[in-house]
Motif scaffolding. Structure first.
Motif, PDB file in Angstrom:
ATOM      1  N   LEU A 143       0.787  -1.173  -0.149  1.00 54.45           N
ATOM      2  CA  LEU A 143       0.054  -0.184  -0.088  1.00 54.45           C
ATOM      3  C   LEU A 143       0.803   1.306   0.030  1.00 54.45           C
ATOM      4  O   LEU A 143       1.476   1.566   0.963  1.00 54.45           O
ATOM      5  CB  LEU A 143      -0.643  -0.054   1.178  1.00 54.45           C
ATOM      6  CG  LEU A 143      -1.661   1.284   1.372  1.00 54.45           C
ATOM      7  CD1 LEU A 143      -2.670   1.500   0.267  1.00 54.45           C
ATOM      8  CD2 LEU A 143      -2.447   1.020   2.964  1.00 54.45           C
ATOM      9  N   ILE A 144       0.866   1.906  -1.343  1.00 53.44           N
ATOM     10  CA  ILE A 144       1.885   3.074  -1.004  1.00 53.44           C
ATOM     11  C   ILE A 144       1.290   4.037  -2.265  1.00 53.44           C
ATOM     12  O   ILE A 144       0.619   3.627  -3.675  1.00 53.44           O
ATOM     13  CB  ILE A 144       3.444   2.759  -1.663  1.00 53.44           C
ATOM     14  CG1 ILE A 144       4.028   3.895  -1.864  1.00 53.44           C
ATOM     15  CG2 ILE A 144       3.385   1.920  -2.773  1.00 53.44           C
ATOM     16  CD1 ILE A 144       5.525   3.777  -1.783  1.00 53.44           C
ATOM     17  N   ASN A 145       0.950   5.425  -2.064  1.00 55.35           N
ATOM     18  CA  ASN A 145       0.444   6.279  -3.016  1.00 55.35           C
ATOM     19  C   ASN A 145       0.720   7.547  -2.393  1.00 55.35           C
ATOM     20  O   ASN A 145       1.667   7.922  -1.473  1.00 55.35           O
ATOM     21  CB  ASN A 145      -1.158   6.165  -3.083  1.00 55.35           C
ATOM     22  CG  ASN A 145      -1.891   5.959  -1.835  1.00 55.35           C
ATOM     23  OD1 ASN A 145      -1.640   7.016  -0.885  1.00 55.35           O
ATOM     24  ND2 ASN A 145      -2.687   5.171  -1.611  1.00 55.35           N
ATOM     25  N   LYS A 146       0.429   8.592  -3.235  1.00 55.41           N
ATOM     26  CA  LYS A 146       0.924   9.910  -2.946  1.00 55.41           C
ATOM     27  C   LYS A 146       0.507  10.427  -1.424  1.00 55.41           C
ATOM     28  O   LYS A 146       0.999  11.333  -0.944  1.00 55.41           O
ATOM     29  CB  LYS A 146       0.445  10.947  -4.238  1.00 55.41           C
ATOM     30  CG  LYS A 146      -1.385  11.213  -4.243  1.00 55.41           C
ATOM     31  CD  LYS A 146      -1.404  12.094  -5.301  1.00 55.41           C
ATOM     32  CE  LYS A 146      -2.943  12.197  -5.476  1.00 55.41           C
ATOM     33  NZ  LYS A 146      -3.282  13.265  -6.396  1.00 55.41           N
ATOM     34  N   HIS A 147      -0.722   9.951  -1.173  1.00 54.02           N
ATOM     35  CA  HIS A 147      -1.387  10.371   0.135  1.00 54.02           C
ATOM     36  C   HIS A 147      -0.532   9.756   1.239  1.00 54.02           C
ATOM     37  O   HIS A 147      -0.069  10.343   2.347  1.00 54.02           O
ATOM     38  CB  HIS A 147      -2.875  10.057   0.305  1.00 54.02           C
ATOM     39  CG  HIS A 147      -3.758  10.500  -0.813  1.00 54.02           C
ATOM     40  ND1 HIS A 147      -3.998  11.790  -0.858  1.00 54.02           N
ATOM     41  CD2 HIS A 147      -4.279   9.813  -1.828  1.00 54.02           C
ATOM     42  CE1 HIS A 147      -4.662  11.943  -1.927  1.00 54.02           C
ATOM     43  NE2 HIS A 147      -5.015  10.875  -2.510  1.00 54.02           N
ATOM     44  N   THR A 148      -0.119   8.440   1.170  1.00 51.98           N
ATOM     45  CA  THR A 148       0.580   7.729   2.388  1.00 51.98           C
ATOM     46  C   THR A 148       1.988   8.410   2.154  1.00 51.98           C
ATOM     47  O   THR A 148       2.487   8.600   3.531  1.00 51.98           O
ATOM     48  CB  THR A 148       0.659   6.066   2.106  1.00 51.98           C
ATOM     49  OG1 THR A 148       1.254   5.916   0.616  1.00 51.98           O
ATOM     50  CG2 THR A 148      -0.683   5.651   2.108  1.00 51.98           C
ATOM     51  N   VAL A 149       2.434   8.639   1.090  1.00 54.62           N
ATOM     52  CA  VAL A 149       4.013   8.939   1.241  1.00 54.62           C
ATOM     53  C   VAL A 149       4.150  10.434   1.763  1.00 54.62           C
ATOM     54  O   VAL A 149       4.953  10.804   2.451  1.00 54.62           O
ATOM     55  CB  VAL A 149       4.787   8.980   0.023  1.00 54.62           C
ATOM     56  CG1 VAL A 149       6.122   9.336  -0.098  1.00 54.62           C
ATOM     57  CG2 VAL A 149       4.805   7.517  -0.700  1.00 54.62           C
ATOM     58  N   SER A 150       3.111  11.288   1.220  1.00 53.61           N
ATOM     59  CA  SER A 150       3.036  12.807   1.659  1.00 53.61           C
ATOM     60  C   SER A 150       2.851  12.953   3.375  1.00 53.61           C
ATOM     61  O   SER A 150       3.543  13.666   4.065  1.00 53.61           O
ATOM     62  CB  SER A 150       2.114  13.378   0.933  1.00 53.61           C
ATOM     63  OG  SER A 150       2.359  13.544  -0.229  1.00 53.61           O
ATOM     64  N   HIS A 151       1.883  12.129   3.595  1.00 54.40           N
ATOM     65  CA  HIS A 151       1.848  11.950   5.048  1.00 54.40           C
ATOM     66  C   HIS A 151       3.053  11.538   6.014  1.00 54.40           C
ATOM     67  O   HIS A 151       3.191  12.263   6.823  1.00 54.40           O
ATOM     68  CB  HIS A 151       0.571  11.019   5.439  1.00 54.40           C
ATOM     69  CG  HIS A 151       0.098  11.109   6.963  1.00 54.40           C
ATOM     70  ND1 HIS A 151      -0.410  12.278   7.315  1.00 54.40           N
ATOM     71  CD2 HIS A 151       0.273   9.946   7.965  1.00 54.40           C
ATOM     72  CE1 HIS A 151      -0.706  11.825   8.656  1.00 54.40           C
ATOM     73  NE2 HIS A 151      -0.214  10.588   8.939  1.00 54.40           N
ATOM     74  N   VAL A 152       3.641  10.448   5.550  1.00 53.61           N
ATOM     75  CA  VAL A 152       4.701  10.039   6.323  1.00 53.61           C
ATOM     76  C   VAL A 152       5.886  11.027   6.202  1.00 53.61           C
ATOM     77  O   VAL A 152       6.560  11.213   7.145  1.00 53.61           O
ATOM     78  CB  VAL A 152       5.343   8.540   5.758  1.00 53.61           C
ATOM     79  CG1 VAL A 152       6.694   8.265   6.325  1.00 53.61           C
ATOM     80  CG2 VAL A 152       4.277   7.526   6.021  1.00 53.61           C
ATOM     81  N   THR A 153       6.070  11.606   4.893  1.00 49.39           N
ATOM     82  CA  THR A 153       7.167  12.762   4.879  1.00 49.39           C
ATOM     83  C   THR A 153       6.896  13.710   5.774  1.00 49.39           C
ATOM     84  O   THR A 153       7.803  14.336   6.430  1.00 49.39           O
ATOM     85  CB  THR A 153       6.926  13.327   3.436  1.00 49.39           C
ATOM     86  OG1 THR A 153       7.189  12.224   2.623  1.00 49.39           O
ATOM     87  CG2 THR A 153       7.915  14.421   3.322  1.00 49.39           C
ATOM     88  N   GLN A 154       5.454  14.232   6.055  1.00 45.99           N
ATOM     89  CA  GLN A 154       5.212  15.407   6.911  1.00 45.99           C
ATOM     90  C   GLN A 154       5.940  14.816   8.409  1.00 45.99           C
ATOM     91  O   GLN A 154       6.233  15.520   9.171  1.00 45.99           O
ATOM     92  CB  GLN A 154       4.060  15.606   7.010  1.00 45.99           C
ATOM     93  CG  GLN A 154       3.320  16.919   7.856  1.00 45.99           C
ATOM     94  CD  GLN A 154       4.316  18.081   7.478  1.00 45.99           C
ATOM     95  OE1 GLN A 154       4.633  18.578   6.245  1.00 45.99           O
ATOM     96  NE2 GLN A 154       4.717  18.925   8.460  1.00 45.99           N
ATOM     97  N   LEU A 155       5.079  13.759   9.011  1.00 50.69           N
ATOM     98  CA  LEU A 155       5.656  13.133  10.166  1.00 50.69           C
ATOM     99  C   LEU A 155       7.137  13.130  10.237  1.00 50.69           C
ATOM    100  O   LEU A 155       7.629  13.456  11.279  1.00 50.69           O
ATOM    101  CB  LEU A 155       5.088  11.473  10.332  1.00 50.69           C
ATOM    102  CG  LEU A 155       3.472  11.511  10.330  1.00 50.69           C
ATOM    103  CD1 LEU A 155       3.182  10.251  10.310  1.00 50.69           C
ATOM    104  CD2 LEU A 155       3.007  12.235  11.621  1.00 50.69           C
ATOM    105  N   PHE A 156       7.935  12.515   9.238  1.00 54.96           N
ATOM    106  CA  PHE A 156       9.400  12.472   9.264  1.00 54.96           C
ATOM    107  C   PHE A 156       9.996  13.928   9.748  1.00 54.96           C
ATOM    108  O   PHE A 156      10.742  14.254  10.239  1.00 54.96           O
ATOM    109  CB  PHE A 156       9.943  12.085   8.173  1.00 54.96           C
ATOM    110  CG  PHE A 156       9.923  10.153   8.293  1.00 54.96           C
ATOM    111  CD1 PHE A 156       9.164   9.872   9.109  1.00 54.96           C
ATOM    112  CD2 PHE A 156      10.438   9.635   7.153  1.00 54.96           C
ATOM    113  CE1 PHE A 156       8.954   8.304   8.992  1.00 54.96           C
ATOM    114  CE2 PHE A 156      10.462   8.368   7.087  1.00 54.96           C
ATOM    115  CZ  PHE A 156       9.593   7.530   8.068  1.00 54.96           C
TER     116      PHE A 156
END
Length: 1007
Positions: free
Chosen positions: A540-553
């Protein structure tokens, strides 16, 4: 009395680059040397002879050099002085100061991150000092330097060193990461302190670290962009796998051992079904076997096919010693006959395409059959021309499997041992050890082993553990290099590569990488932001999941991947569509080459670096990963130019390595070892001189001889600088400088040489030529100053009235020389440069050299007519001095006879009166008296020494129309009696009424 007769050739042709002053265009009769005054030793920095006896009666009658600048600094005094200069001259604040000043241009050198896994070493010194030399030069030139030091903080070596003997057993990912972070931070602190001590200009409070949340977030944005373009994908395919590290490796993480020894075998695969064409041709000859060769016998159990070259020719041959029938490439028959020590008789020949349809019996797996298949990667250089193909354990083999839909089953586990799929006889055996031997025994038992031999060849090793790797399939994340390759080549064509010869290597690395494995099975790194379905394994990987994790990092750092619950790691829009309990977070982390290769995104933003400077190993590493990621996202290279340097070695010719125990510690170089007689304290500037002087395009060496030579060179330079400072005592260039037009001609001439020197030094630094800059410096000091100018001006400096025009003229030039030389060495020797500047006249207290700019030279210093006058006189001077070896020129009265003409007019400008003991010509000749005449004296003394010669003068103008077409080569030949004797041109003037042309006059010159 000494008289000298000289012939001179004056030519109105285009100026040639070779200077007359160096003796390149002079008549052989004069025997001019490359140095002007080989018979007059340099004495700068020494006490004048008049003062040698102490407070003698003439001491107060000469103006001797006086300065507190020390001739030499050694031991602790040297160390303390360097630290003091760094503090007094604001080394720590220099970078911030230049970032705040206004500048028309910015210069960006992007720092490749050193690995944070140990103490600083001379490799670091070579790297950081090379960069600092360039940065300091660009800053002095008025540019605003952008240089942000960084560290590569993730990866297996750090993880292993942090854990030591503990291993990963029983430790959670967060515990492993905490220990690794602490280890990396300690290494960074030690390295950063060393870089500061080396005088590297940077804001050391604003560095970048690949474990920072903001850096990791920038990296994930690149990952997201590439994934959205379909360039990052998950697949099950062969990768380089390190059993010793238990992780996948990228090409850049491999070292190839050229002395690896494998057990190579020749083995047979019986043809169960003959190809149709072969069946028709050979009839009832009997059983035929395909002969294959491999250096990896352990891969035989994974065989899925035997490949042939479609356009090659193949033969069925009969062994004379056993009547066995073998299918091999026709081209290999002769070599195989020699190898097998028997004759091979051909009983049928076929093209490669005629082998299609053949099926072989697998030699170790009963009832398993494998097809004969075409493949263009088959070569005839070694082996049999038929290739055993195991798609799970070979990159090219896998391509065959993909095309023909063959099975790709992995029979090797993460520790490099056979799995149960390999069968009970092989299960749990190491494929590179006992397992390999067992497979060979199995082949021998069934009669398939034809020959076994040892093979020494190049083989990939894990660059960290130094152990062999294997190729095995694994479900990994990849970057599609094939889709980026053409664009990468296109943008690389616009990048300047230093040296240019490295461009081929950059392109070769692109060509041999169809894909890049970017996932690693470790804990210490940036997590790949992927969630997997527990049952299906679907990602499960898409622009929403990666953007969200990026913000958390960015906010919390990447530890939150393990700290936060899944509900927090998934964005709201995804949580509405999936059941959280059906998913789990991935365990893989990103390859550290992806870490460092995205540094342009974290550090440069939208800008491009002017240059990347790193070791040669980065041609396949950081240079590549940076290029590929930048091309994928920005469609351009992140750099305008790249420069590499080679590895370090010790003076014995060995490569420097920890395993050999020959590492040179830069701290010992600077501060000295326990025994100063063996390891003296050289100081930072010696280390920097060594870096600058090294030929970075060949193996760089370091050791006592190299360091002693660097120290001696710096001490000689200090000697010259001390002489300059000593003779500027009491001189203020702001109020006492003499206008160049009022100076003595010899002083004006030195300004002319200084201007040329400054331009050449600027060109050298512009081309990253710190070594060339050192050679220019040494040549200028030795030839132009020590052996020429300093030897001429001492009488004027020491004996003329303190405020006389002649002495002030000389001091004005000395101050310009001091300033120019000091600034020219400043990028390499910042401590020495600032030390000199503290003693130099002409600026206010508190000013520093690095805040005052580059070498200052004026176009008015270029005086072509003056240049010819002085250089013509210098040619005469050299001839004069060479004719009285070992004698004092002041013992002689010199008469120079030149027929009226151009040379006479030039030399006459140095002496207004026919005879003088104080003219500029006499000063230059260093004689007691000089007479300049256009006619030989009639009453020549019987013991007069007469010398004849010719001199070539180069003036501005055109090269055509004189003597047909007279170029530089023709004129040079005319000045050589062996090519065209002058006697037939005696007294003749050759003219073209339409153009200036070659003029030949006899100008005689008696000694």
């Amino acid at each position: 009395m000494l008289l000298c007769r000289i012939s001179a050739v004056s030519q109105s042709v285009a100026r040639w680059g070779t200077s007359v002053r160096r003796g390149a265009l002079l008549h052989p009769a004069l025997s001019f040397n490359t140095s002007r005054c080989q018979n007059v030793s340099s004495t700068e920095g020494t006490v004048h002879p008049a003062a040698a006896q102490g407070a003698g009666p003439y001491r107060d009658s000469v103006l001797l050099p006086r300065t507190e600048f020390p001739m030499k600094l050694t031991g602790q005094n040297l160390i303390d002085r360097e630290v003091q200069i760094q503090q007094e001259c604001g080394f720590a604040e220099l970078y911030s100061w230049q970032r705040e000043r206004k500048a028309k241009k910015e210069y960006c050198l992007h720092d490749g991150p050193p690995y944070a896994n140990g103490d600083p070493h001379v490799g670091h010194a070579l790297n950081k000092i090379l960069k600092d030399i360039q940065n300091r030069f660009e800053m002095l030139r008025g540019k605003q330097v952008h240089y942000v030091p960084g560290w590569d903080c993730h990866g297996l070596p750090i993880e292993l060193k942090a854990l030591g003997e503990l291993g990963t057993s029983g430790l959670s990912p967060l515990q492993i990461r905490q220990k690794a972070r602490e280890f990396a931070e300690g290494a960074i602190a030690r390295q950063r302190a060393a870089f500061q001590r080396w005088g590297v200009m940077a804001d050391w409070d604003k560095c970048y670290y690949t474990f920072d949340g903001t850096y990791e977030a920038a990296q994930l944005k690149v990952f997201q962009d590439m994934h959205s373009k379909g360039l990052i994908y998950q697949d099950y395919k062969p990768v380089f796998w390190s059993p010793s590290s238990r992780t996948a490796l990228a090409e850049a993480e491999l070292e190839y051992n050229p002395q690896h020894v494998s057990k190579a075998i020749y083995a047979t695969f019986a043809l169960a079904t003959l190809p149709p064409k072969m069946a028709e041709a050979v009839g009832e000859l009997g059983s035929i076997s395909v002969l294959v060769w491999t250096t990896q016998p352990w891969t035989i159990p994974a065989n899925q096919a035997v490949c042939f070259m479609p356009n090659a020719q193949y033969s069925v041959v009969k062994r004379r010693d056993s009547s066995q029938l073998l299918l091999v490439a026709t081209e290999r028959v002769s070599s195989l006959a020699t190898l097998l020590s028997t004759e091979l008789e051909s009983v049928g020949t076929f093209t490669g395409t005629e082998l299609e349809g053949g099926v072989c019996q697998h030699p170790t797996i009963p009832k398993k059959e494998v097809p004969l298949l075409p493949a263009n990667f088959v070569t005839m250089g070694k082996g049999t021309g038929l290739v055993h193909t195991a798609p799970a354990h070979g990159m090219e083999d896998y391509s065959v499997a993909s095309h023909f839909k063959l099975s790709v089953e992995c029979i090797v586990d993460e520790e490099g041992r056979f799995t149960e799929l390999a069968g009970p006889e092989l299960q749990s055996l190491s494929v590179m050890g006992e397992g390999n031997d067992t497979v060979i025994s199995m082949l021998k038992a069934v009669g398939s082993l034809v020959k076994e031999e040892e093979c020494v060849h190049s083989y990939p090793y894990d660059w960290r553990s130094k152990e062999p790797v294997v190729i095995r399939p694994s479900k990994q994340w990849f970057i599609d290099i094939a889709s980026l390759k053409d664009k990468a080549k296109e943008v690389l064509a616009k990048v300047r590569v230093i040296p240019e010869s490295a461009r081929g290597s950059l392109l070769a690395h692109l060509d041999r990488r169809p894909y890049w494995c970017i996932s690693r099975q470790r804990s210490w790194g940036v997590p790949i932001p992927v969630f997997y379905h527990k049952e299906t394994g679907e990602p499960l990987i898409n622009k929403h999941t990666v953007s969200h994790v990026t913000q958390l990092f960015s906010e919390k750092g990447s530890d939150c991947w393990w700290e936060l619950p899944l509900e927090s790691l998934l964005p709201p829009e995804v949580l509405k569509k999936v059941k959280v309990t059906d998913y789990e977070r991935g365990d893989d982390v990103l390859d550290i080459w992806f870490d460092s290769g995205t540094s342009w995104a974290a550090v440069l933003g939208d800008s491009r670096a002017d240059v990347y400077v790193e070791g040669k190993d980065q041609i396949g590493g950081w240079f590549q990963s940076s290029l590929l990621t930048s091309v994928a996202v920005q469609k351009r290279a992140p750099y305008k130019s790249v420069k590499y340097f080679l590895y370090l070695g010790v003076e014995k010719g060995e490569k420097m390595s920890k395993s050999l125990g020959n590492i040179v510690d830069p701290d010992t170089v600077i501060h000295g070892g326990e025994d100063p007689s063996v390891s003296p304290a050289y100081g930072v500037d010696v280390l920097r001189w060594w870096v600058a002087e090294s030929n970075v395009f060949s193996e760089v060496q370091i050791g006592p001889n190299v360091l002693n030579s660097a120290r001696d060179s710096i001490n000689k330079l200090r000697n010259t600088l001390k002489f300059l400072l000593g003779n500027l005592q009491g001189f203020d260039p702001r109020t006492q400088a003499v206008d160049p037009k009022e100076m003595h001609y010899i002083d004006q001439y030195l300004l002319h040489l200084l201007r040329n020197y400054s331009m050449k030094m600027t060109d050298a630094y512009n081309d990253f030529g710190a070594g060339r800059a050192i050679r220019l410096l040494q040549a200028f000091i030795t030839r132009d100053l020590s052996k020429f100018y300093f030897s001429i001006i001492k009488d004027r400096l020491y004996c003329d009235p303190e405020d006389s025009l002649g002495r002030r003229s000389c001091q004005t030039v000395l101050e310009e020389i001091l300033d120019g030389v000091t600034r020219s060495i400043a990028p390499i020797l910042p401590h020495l440069a600032e030390e000199v500047y503290l003693h130099a006249p002409g600026h206010n207290e508190g000013e520093t050299l690095f805040r005052s700019g580059w070498i200052k030279s004026s176009p008015v210093w270029r005086r072509p007519g003056l240049e010819e006058a002085v250089e013509g006189a210098c040619a005469i001077r050299d001839s004069f001095l060479s004719s009285i070896p070992g004698r004092n020129a002041a013992e002689y009265e010199l008469t120079i006879e030149i027929e009226p003409g151009l040379l006479f007019e030039l030399i006459e400008s140095l002496q207004d009166e026919p005879t003088s003991s104080s003219s500029q010509l006499t000063e230059l000749m260093m004689s007691s008296q000089t007479t300049l005449t256009s006619a030989l004296p009639r009453d020549l003394p019987a013991d007069a020494l007469i010398s004849n010669g010719s001199f070539l003068i180069n003036l501005e103008g055109e090269s055509n129309g004189c003597f047909g077409s007279v170029g530089g080569r023709t004129a040079l030949e005319l000045s050589n009696p062996q090519a065209a004797p002058f006697h037939w041109l005696h007294g003749v003037t050759l003219r073209n009424p339409m153009q200036p042309c070659l003029q030949v006059r006899t100008l005689e010159y008696v000694m």
